[in-house]
Design an enzyme around this catalytic site. Sequence first.
Site, PDB file in Angstrom:
ATOM      1  N   SER A 162       7.438  -0.450  -3.039  1.00 28.93           N
ATOM      2  CA  SER A 162       6.425  -1.083  -3.856  1.00 28.93           C
ATOM      3  C   SER A 162       5.039  -1.120  -3.204  1.00 28.93           C
ATOM      4  O   SER A 162       4.051  -1.415  -3.879  1.00 28.93           O
ATOM      5  CB  SER A 162       6.850  -2.524  -4.172  1.00 28.93           C
ATOM      6  OG  SER A 162       6.912  -3.319  -2.993  1.00 28.93           O
ATOM      7  N   LYS A 177      -1.879  -6.100   0.785  1.00 29.05           N
ATOM      8  CA  LYS A 177      -1.145  -6.025  -0.481  1.00 29.05           C
ATOM      9  C   LYS A 177      -1.498  -7.242  -1.331  1.00 29.05           C
ATOM     10  O   LYS A 177      -1.587  -8.358  -0.814  1.00 29.05           O
ATOM     11  CB  LYS A 177       0.356  -5.968  -0.179  1.00 29.05           C
ATOM     12  CG  LYS A 177       1.225  -5.544  -1.347  1.00 29.05           C
ATOM     13  CD  LYS A 177       2.664  -5.322  -0.883  1.00 29.05           C
ATOM     14  CE  LYS A 177       3.546  -4.881  -2.032  1.00 29.05           C
ATOM     15  NZ  LYS A 177       4.931  -4.583  -1.582  1.00 29.05           N
ATOM     16  N   SER A 208      10.437  -1.022   0.528  1.00 34.69           N
ATOM     17  CA  SER A 208       9.096  -1.015  -0.051  1.00 34.69           C
ATOM     18  C   SER A 208       7.971  -0.755   0.939  1.00 34.69           C
ATOM     19  O   SER A 208       6.839  -0.531   0.530  1.00 34.69           O
ATOM     20  CB  SER A 208       8.823  -2.341  -0.770  1.00 34.69           C
ATOM     21  OG  SER A 208       9.502  -2.399  -1.991  1.00 34.69           O
TER      22      SER A 208
END
Length: 498
Positions: free
Chosen positions: A172, A97, A196
Amino acid sequence: MTASSSADSSVELTSLSATDSLAGFRAGDFSPSEVLDATLARIRSVNGDAQTGINAFSEILADDARRAARRADDAYTSARREDAPVAVLLGLPVATKEKHGLAGRTLEQGLAATRGEIAAANHPVVDRILDAGGIIHARTTSPEFSCATVTHSPAWGITRNPWNTAASPGGSSGGAGAALAAGMTSLATASDIAGSTRIPAGFTGTVGYKAPFGRIPGLPPLAADWYRGDGPMGRTVADTALLAAVMSGRHPIDHGSWGAHGVRPDAIATSGPDAVRGLRIGLDLTLGDYPVAPSIRANTERLARALEGAGAEIVPVSLPWTTELITRTIFAHFGHILGPAMAALTAGTEDRLAAYTRRFIADAAAAAQTTTPPESLALDARIQHDLAAAMSGLDALLTPTQAVEMLAASADYLDGIDVFDADGAPRHLGHYWEAHMTSPFNVANRCPVLSVPSGMSSVGVPTGIQVVGHPFDEAMVFRVGSAIESLVEMPEFPALLT
């Protein structure tokens, strides 16, 4: 399988689980360079552009990755010759990420306020992946500051769900889920402060793990926020456990981190359906009044029956919550920690923020005005007490990951979301986060939670089920997750990519 065993060997190599790829490397069936080349070819073939494609990445690191793969090729050749051990992730493509900083690379989190910022050092989980021999070939998209459960931003465009490109992969960690589902990485890192990791796992048919708070080290100061945590995602339960072991354990940069490093949370004597024989497993379909879509409810109930057939006792549970209570609780918390941090970071760039970011900051600020920090702690304590009481005498609890079948890929949901209740009656939720069933377990963040696929919805998007364990009982959620995985048949790749 060898790399030349099929005319479409790239697809075959990218469909392998991480554990199968590592076994193939050790056996000499194929090399890290071959898997990386297949993965990069897959990205070129299916990722697409920032507006209409899957668009799972903020950055591709092809040249660095190829150099690392060649070093891994040589290391495996030497290891086979000398019968020597190798690092646990050696040669495996891992997508991280973007918020998990990589030294010398951008660390922008999708924000105009941080455009051009460069990470001075690796995030702890990045260091551990590299130390374990993983190859970081790409960095994945997220919404701005990871504050939404859809994944789009002015910086990186729209990330779409490989199963249905009208749908979001969730957020997310949406880029991570989309990349895994499309075969563009073997493993991925994620983070979770309200779901997330688990939300994109649920929407993309992948596996996501929210470890107990502190089990995986983060970066101060926000690492001290007891709702949050970094975590692993994979295409199988075993792959996710493998990355969890690499990421977990005490680290000097995070004084809240704890436990041994390198210990797999799925180290049990049995796996598959037999793993649940004799267990008492709770089932709560709605966590109070969440409006769970019929296909999600049906998939969850079907799975519960299959677990009963495998020897588990399924115990109905009814938690005394409402979506309004959960939303009030989490935004009171955000109002005193995350919201002010975001407001300070983005000051002066408000006109360049995504609408969902402005909404989050405003909602958090409003909650802070009406709920003091001690009152926020009391709300947390109520949720934690209710969960502990409901799980008394149980080995684990099952509940859906998401209540709705999909979120639109480009939507902001500023006015909430329209859903249907259990009787089919229309209902409006004031905040679209109320469509996810994940955030109660960030309030109770010492509980490990694993999201595993439970089937397909009526709109062609996967559905997920959460396995919730007692505080710190990581082995149990992987034990139950292994059984669920063996009982649910999922397509290997989305039909539009095959």
